[in-house]
Enzyme design. Structure first.
Site, PDB file in Angstrom:
ATOM      1  N   CYS A 159       0.835  -1.198   0.000  1.00  0.00           N
ATOM      2  CA  CYS A 159       0.000   0.000   0.000  1.00  0.00           C
ATOM      3  C   CYS A 159       0.881   1.264   0.000  1.00  0.00           C
ATOM      4  CB  CYS A 159      -0.990  -0.023   1.158  1.00  0.00           C
ATOM      5  SG  CYS A 159      -2.334   1.185   0.975  1.00  0.00           S
ATOM      6  N   GLU A 184      -2.506  -8.674   3.910  1.00  0.00           N
ATOM      7  CA  GLU A 184      -2.879  -8.975   5.298  1.00  0.00           C
ATOM      8  C   GLU A 184      -4.383  -8.826   5.546  1.00  0.00           C
ATOM      9  OE1 GLU A 184      -2.337  -4.513   5.405  1.00  0.00           O
ATOM     10  OE2 GLU A 184      -1.535  -6.220   4.278  1.00  0.00           O
ATOM     11  N   HIS A 186      -3.854  -5.076  -0.047  1.00  0.00           N
ATOM     12  CA  HIS A 186      -3.387  -5.482   1.278  1.00  0.00           C
ATOM     13  C   HIS A 186      -3.445  -7.006   1.407  1.00  0.00           C
ATOM     14  CE1 HIS A 186      -3.153  -1.613   3.478  1.00  0.00           C
ATOM     15  NE2 HIS A 186      -4.070  -1.216   2.601  1.00  0.00           N
TER      16      HIS A 186
END
Length: 206
Positions: free
Chosen positions: A83, A189, A187
């Site tokens: 990001c 995650e 992302h």
């Protein structure tokens, strides 16, 4: 058993705990890197990012990590930017015109245009893999879906660096790959099982 020794840069502005927990879910522990000495012995380095372009770049510099990140990437050691950690690899950005990026990749980070487009771009979206045979995409089809949260997107000067594209008010570079440098606008995650797979694939790079 993996011999990877993973470091996650902690510059006070990144989504590092979510990233760290996702690597842990994939079976990998990590070291937090907040000063240059913490880089010793590491094999893989991650620059997470949540926040503002200029603030993130400024904090990284204040901790004396900028030149070490440059050296790491110049030596072609495995590196992942996520990001804003992807965006600040470029030379400049609309979000903070007076604060330069790291300039590791030539190009500019633009803001999505105002109008009918909902900004930020938030939620799941499909990406198109330009090189699906790349090890970082192992176990995925040519159009996997990842989670995005961003109002700005990089425009690389060299199209050859683009590893994946995404469509949102136009087509933008959702990921880049240059040697062992990998960076994503999405992302991992926040992308559940596919994100875990992506981070595991990153750790196979040598």
């Amino acid at each position: 058993m993996s011999t990877s020794r993973l470091g996650i840069i902690d510059y006070g502005a990144g989504n590092l705990h979510s990233v760290r927990n996702t690597f842990r879910a994939a079976g990998y522990e990590s070291t937090l890197v907040s000063q240059p000495s913490h880089l010793e012995g590491l094999t893989h380095l991650v620059l997470p990012g949540v926040g503002e372009f200029g603030d993130c770049a400024t904090k990284l510099r204040a901790q004396g990590l900028e030149e070490h990140v440059r050296s790491w990437i110049a030596e072609d050691k495995p590196f992942l930017g996520i990001c804003v950690g992807y965006q600040i690899l470029f030379e400049s950005g609309d979000e903070s015109p007076v604060v330069p990026g790291l300039g590791i990749l030539r190009g500019h980070v633009r803001k999505f245009p105002e109008g009918d487009l909902k900004v930020p771009h938030m939620g799941w979206n499909g990406i198109s893999l330009l090189h699906p045979e790349d090890p970082v995409w192992q176990g995925m089809d040519g159009h996997p879906h990842f989670y995005f949260v961003h109002s700005y997107y990089p425009v690389p000067e060299n199209d050859e660096w683009t590893a994946a594209t995404c469509s949102y008010g136009g087509t933008f570079a959702a990921a880049v790959r240059r040697g062992n440098l990998v960076a994503t606008q999405f992302h991992p995650e926040k992308s559940q099982k596919l994100g875990i797979r992506f981070l595991s694939n990153f750790l196979t790079l040598r």
